[in-house]
Design an enzyme around this catalytic site. Structure first.
Site, PDB file in Angstrom:
ATOM      1  N   GLY A  91      49.953  41.653  10.403  1.00 38.72           N
ATOM      2  CA  GLY A  91      49.666  42.747  11.328  1.00 38.72           C
ATOM      3  C   GLY A  91      48.238  42.721  11.808  1.00 38.72           C
ATOM      4  O   GLY A  91      47.688  41.670  12.171  1.00 38.72           O
ATOM      5  N   CYS A  92      47.595  43.888  11.775  1.00 41.95           N
ATOM      6  CA  CYS A  92      46.242  44.025  12.315  1.00 41.95           C
ATOM      7  C   CYS A  92      45.201  43.197  11.574  1.00 41.95           C
ATOM      8  O   CYS A  92      44.133  42.914  12.121  1.00 41.95           O
ATOM      9  CB  CYS A  92      45.831  45.497  12.309  1.00 41.95           C
ATOM     10  SG  CYS A  92      46.826  46.541  13.400  1.00 41.95           S
ATOM     11  N   ALA A  93      45.472  42.812  10.340  1.00 46.60           N
ATOM     12  CA  ALA A  93      44.523  42.006   9.568  1.00 46.60           C
ATOM     13  C   ALA A  93      44.618  40.523   9.888  1.00 46.60           C
ATOM     14  O   ALA A  93      43.805  39.725   9.423  1.00 46.60           O
ATOM     15  CB  ALA A  93      44.744  42.217   8.072  1.00 46.60           C
ATOM     16  N   GLY A  94      45.603  40.122  10.691  1.00 52.62           N
ATOM     17  CA  GLY A  94      45.896  38.713  10.894  1.00 52.62           C
ATOM     18  C   GLY A  94      44.802  37.913  11.570  1.00 52.62           C
ATOM     19  O   GLY A  94      44.671  36.708  11.319  1.00 52.62           O
TER      20      GLY A  94
END
Length: 343
Positions: free
Chosen positions: A140-143
């Protein structure tokens, strides 16, 4: 033989063609609900820090009947277009051809394909047939930060050719807007589509010095998806801004200290913005106004994984970094991802 240090040679970005303003979103939501939004909800959606975003399809598409098959078709077509645009821009800025790349790290959580998208792009874009493709799903956003760290590690292991990182999300096709419940309205008002590419190799550019991640136990309800009948159901806690200072801050402090640095030693950080309140919390913790992060959120919305790379591109566009630069992102898990670039 001395180890060849991975450096960020270039970045490239791309967005799909359909632009939508936040005022458009509020109007569309009211029309879909058949009535004006409650004042509190209109205030929440209007205070995201977002002015405009780009999405893969025209707005009317998102309120018609859809299926997993139709979503996959949109992903296949739209993702290939912005993959190529961002990757070609990054390669051109690095004075490289596609055939010069040895490995492609591909980060995406809003669509899946088998064979993977980078595998399909090998012949289309002229990558060598023996190019290794490494798809990463679920961050998700951490990718974006995690993918950059993986690409750096792969280059350290095989430094004979540069590595291409492509982080791509089509958040707009992930959710089913038929129910129009509160969480779906938040998703519609916050998330956007975009792609960022980075060339990692030897040569000029900041060094990809260190990366780390931290997963907190019993936090699955903080952020993520549940699988619905025709799309993903958003899982998003309200207290993420509080979590930034109570849980993420000490972990990030420890990461910074392990690099022999303090926050005062570093240049403006590149942070995944999440939303307006998350940026405010990060700003308080980092003692920085995070102007580049706020500008990307304003102009592009939350594109999930590529957003932090858009921020980094904006920072590097102002000139070579003179101090270490911190990268941060929070994603499902609940995970905090951190990295440091050094001049």
């Amino acid at each position: 033989m001395a180890q060849i240090l991975p450096r960020l040679i270039s970045l490239g970005t791309a967005v799909p063609p359909h632009r939508i303003t936040q005022d458009d979103v509020l109007s569309i939501l009211a029309q879909a609900k058949g009535q004006d939004l409650p004042p509190r909800m209109a205030e929440i959606l209007g205070n995201t820090g977002i002015s405009q975003r780009h999405i893969a399809m025209p707005p009317e598409f998102y309120f018609g009947p859809r299926s997993w098959t139709s979503r996959a078709c949109v992903y296949e077509t739209a993702a290939a277009q912005i993959f190529k645009a961002a990757a070609m821009q990054a390669l051109a800025r690095a004075n490289l051809q596609a055939a010069d790349i040895g490995q492609i790290v591909f980060v995406s959580t809003t669509g899946t394909m088998t064979p993977s998208l980078p595998s399909r792009m090998i012949a289309t874009m002229g990558f060598a047939p023996d190019t290794r493709c490494v798809p990463l799903f679920g961050y998700g956003c951490a990718g974006g930060v995690i993918g950059l760290g993986v690409a750096a590690d792969l280059f350290r292991a095989c430094p004979d050719k540069p590595v291409l990182l492509v982080s791509l999300e089509l958040c707009s096709i992930a959710y089913d807007h038929a129910r129009m419940d509160k969480k779906d309205m938040v998703a519609l008002a916050l998330f956007a589509d975009g792609c960022a590419a980075a060339v990692i190799g030897a040569g000029p550019g900041p060094q990809l010095a260190a990366f780390s991640s931290h997963v907190w136990p019993d936090t699955l309800d903080m952020m993520g998806w549940q699988i619905g009948d025709t799309g993903f159901d958003l899982v998003l806690a309200r207290d993420i801004p509080v979590f930034v200072n109570s849980h993420f801050a000490p972990v990030c402090d420890d990461f910074i200290a392990r690099q022999g640095l303090t926050k005062a030693d570093m240049a403006e950080p590149a942070c995944h913005p999440g939303g307006g309140r998350v940026v405010d919390a990060l700003s308080d913790y980092l003692s920085h106004d995070l102007s580049a992060t706020r500008t990307i959120l304003r102009d592009h919305g939350n594109m999930s994984s590529p957003t932090v790379l858009f921020v980094l591109e904006a920072l590097l566009g102002a000139g070579p970094i003179a101090k270490p630069t911190l990268l941060t992102a929070l994603g499902p898990g609940f995970v905090g991802a951190m990295g440091v670039l050094t001049p």
